[in-house]
Motif scaffolding. Structure first.
Motif, PDB file in Angstrom:
ATOM      1  N   LEU A 349       0.873  -1.150   0.083  1.00 14.17           N
ATOM      2  CA  LEU A 349      -0.048  -0.082   0.148  1.00 14.17           C
ATOM      3  C   LEU A 349       0.914   1.354  -0.011  1.00 14.17           C
ATOM      4  N   SER A 352       2.486   2.014  -3.144  1.00 10.05           N
ATOM      5  CA  SER A 352       1.312   2.771  -4.181  1.00 10.05           C
ATOM      6  C   SER A 352       1.191   4.025  -3.879  1.00 10.05           C
ATOM      7  N   ILE A 353       1.484   4.637  -2.603  1.00 10.41           N
ATOM      8  CA  ILE A 353       1.181   6.071  -2.413  1.00 10.41           C
ATOM      9  C   ILE A 353       2.242   7.048  -2.618  1.00 10.41           C
ATOM     10  N   LYS A 384      -6.192   9.460  -1.822  1.00  7.72           N
ATOM     11  CA  LYS A 384      -5.753   8.330  -2.658  1.00  7.72           C
ATOM     12  C   LYS A 384      -5.374   7.018  -1.943  1.00  7.72           C
ATOM     13  N   THR A 387      -8.434   4.866  -1.536  1.00  4.72           N
ATOM     14  CA  THR A 387      -8.925   4.249  -2.802  1.00  4.72           C
ATOM     15  C   THR A 387      -7.957   3.324  -3.118  1.00  4.72           C
ATOM     16  N   ASN A 388      -6.601   3.253  -2.917  1.00  8.61           N
ATOM     17  CA  ASN A 388      -5.575   2.348  -3.455  1.00  8.61           C
ATOM     18  C   ASN A 388      -5.974   1.190  -2.427  1.00  8.61           C
ATOM     19  N   SER A 391      -7.636  -1.560  -4.373  1.00  8.83           N
ATOM     20  CA  SER A 391      -7.195  -2.224  -5.449  1.00  8.83           C
ATOM     21  C   SER A 391      -6.042  -3.224  -5.273  1.00  8.83           C
ATOM     22  N   LEU A 392      -5.639  -3.349  -3.870  1.00  9.02           N
ATOM     23  CA  LEU A 392      -4.946  -4.357  -3.494  1.00  9.02           C
ATOM     24  C   LEU A 392      -5.125  -5.718  -3.563  1.00  9.02           C
TER      25      LEU A 392
END
Length: 392
Positions: A349, A352-353, A384, A387-388, A391-392
Motif C-alpha cells: 500500500l 502505491s502511495i 488516494k 482508494t488504493n 485495489s490491493l
C-alpha cells in the motif's frame, strides 16, 4: 641559508632584510625574525612592508614567507614587523609546556609524547593510561612554583658530543646545530621554539582537563594571559548562573543538580502524558471509524508518534487498516498499519502511495511508513490512500 634571528633573540619585533628569492606565493629573506611552524608551535604572523604575513614554513632549507598579496617585483629590501601579542602568547604557552612536561617527568616519570599549541588552549599527550587528580594537582603546584621562583630560561647551541653533559628530558634526533632550552636544576630539553628569558614571564599554568587518547592521557592547559581570559569567561558564566538560578556561587552545583533532576522527572511525566494522550486519540479514532478503515490527518506530528498511534489503533481494532498523515512544513509523512485480521500488505500500500508525493519509505506487511513533498494536501493524499486499499 637564512639567518634565523628568532633563535638569537625572540624579543625582536621589527627588522630589515634583503629579498633573496621571490616566487608567486612566497618570499625568502636574507634574515628573518618570523618563527616558522614547527615543534608543536604555530608560525608567527605580522607584516612585510605592511603586507600581512599569513604563513611561515621551512621547506628545503628555506624559511618561506607567504603573503596576503605579492610584493612589487622590484623590491630589494623589506621592513618586517612581528605580531608581538601573538608571539609573546606563544612564548608563554611553549615555555609553560616545557615546565609542565618537566613536572610530570620529575615527579612521576611520565614522559610527554607530543605537544600541540592551539588557539585557545594547548595540550600534551602523556605516556600513561591513567593519571589521578592528586597527581595533576602536584604537577600543577610544582609547575607554578618554578614560575614563581622566576628561574632563568637559557638557550645554548651544542654539538652531539656535548649532549653527554646534559640530562635531556627527551632524546633529540638532531645531529648538528643542536639548540637546548635549559631551566637550571629542573629541565634540559632540545627545542627550536621561542621562549621568554625567565620562568616568571610564563605567568601561571592551569590544567583544564584530561581525556584518554588510546593508550595515553591528553592534558589540556593554559598559561599566562590565557589563564586570565579563561577566568574572565568562566566568571561571566558563573555570574549568569548565579543570577538565573538565584543561588550563591558555593551552592551552584547543588542548584544545577536539582534542576537536572527536575528536568528528568519532567521528561518522564511528559512521556507518560504523551502516551496517555495517544491512547485517548486511538480510542477516539476507533469510535469514529468508517467501515474497517481508520484514517486521519494531523499537523506537525513526528513519524514516531504516528507509528505509536497506528499500533495502538490496530491492536484494539484487529479488523482495521489505519492510515495517518501529518503535514510538517513542506513535507508530508504517513503511516499505514493493519490489524491481525487484515490480509492486505501495508508495504505494498505504501509503495502505491509514495510516488504521488515523490516520496521514500519502507516497512513490512504489518506497518509501513514514508514521507515526501507536499504536492498534494494531506486530505487529498489520504483520499488516494483509501482508494488504493481497494485495489490491493
Amino acid at each position: 641559508m637564512t639567518i634565523k634571528l628568532y633563535y638569537e633573540d625572540p624579543y625582536i619585533q621589527t627588522f630589515s632584510a634583503k629579498v633573496i628569492k621571490q616566487e608567486q606565493d612566497y618570499v625568502v629573506l636574507s634574515e628573518t625574525a618570523f618563527y616558522p611552524t614547527g615543534g608543536g608551535q604555530p608560525h608567527d604572523t605580522g607584516t612585510l612592508n605592511n603586507i600581512s604575513v599569513t604563513n611561515i614554513e621551512t621547506i628545503e632549507g628555506e624559511i618561506r614567507h607567504y603573503l596576503a598579496t605579492n610584493l612589487p617585483s622590484d623590491v630589494g629590501y623589506v621592513e618586517g614587523a612581528i605580531d608581538w601579542k601573538r608571539r609573546f602568547d606563544h612564548m608563554q604557552q611553549h615555555s609553560g609546556q616545557h615546565i609542565l612536561s618537566a613536572a610530570f617527568d620529575n615527579l612521576f616519570g611520565l614522559k610527554t609524547v607530543s605537544f600541540h599549541l592551539g588557539k585557545d588552549s594547548s595540550t600534551i599527550d602523556i605516556d600513561t593510561s591513567e593519571v589521578s587528580g592528586e597527581q595533576l594537582q602536584q604537577v600543577e603546584d610544582l609547575a607554578n612554583q618554578i614560575i614563581l621562583e622566576n628561574r632563568t630560561i637559557e638557550t645554548r647551541w651544542v654539538t652531539e658530543e656535548d649532549l653527554k653533559d646534559y640530562k635531556l628530558r627527551k632524546a633529540t634526533k638532531v645531529k648538528e646545530d643542536i639548540r637546548l632550552v635549559l631551566i637550571p636544576d629542573f629541565d634540559d630539553n632540545a627545542c627550536g621554539g621561542t621562549h621568554p628569558r625567565y620562568t616568571g614571564q610564563v605567568g601561571l599554568i592551569k590544567i583544564l582537563q584530561t581525556e584518554k587518547q588510546k593508550r595515553m592521557i591528553r592534558v589540556e592547559f593554559v598559561c599566562g594571559n590565557r589563564v586570565i581570559s579563561h577566568l574572565h569567561r568562566k566568571q561571566s558564566i558563573v555570574s549568569n548562573l548565579i543570577q538565573s538560578l538565584s543561588s550563591p556561587e558555593e551552592k551552584l552545583e547543588d542548584a544545577v543538580k536539582a534542576l537536572l533532576d527536575n528536568g528528568k522527572s519532567f521528561d518522564k511525566q511528559m512521556a507518560y502524558l504523551k502516551e496517555t494522550l495517544l491512547q485517548y486519540e486511538a480510542k477516539e479514532l476507533i469510535q469514529n471509524k468508517q467501515g474497517r478503515n481508520i484514517a486521519s490527518t494531523f499537523q506537525d506530528r513526528t513519524i514516531q508518534e504516528l507509528q505509536k498511534l497506528a499500533k495502538l489503533v490496530t491492536s484494539e481494532s484487529e479488523e482495521s487498516i489505519c492510515i495517518l498523515i501529518s503535514e510538517n512544513e513542506d513535507l508530508l509523512q504517513l503511516v499505514a498499519a493493519k490489524g491481525k485480521a487484515v490480509e492486505q500488505s501495508m508495504k505494498q500500500l505504501m509503495e502505491s502511495i509514495l510516488p504521488l508525493i515523490n516520496g521514500k519509505g519502507g516497512g513490512n506487511e504489518t506497518i509501513a511508513q514514508g514521507g515526501g513533498e507536499k504536492i498534494l494536501s494531506s486530505e487529498q493524499l489520504l483520499e488516494k490512500a483509501l482508494t488504493n486499499i481497494h485495489s490491493l
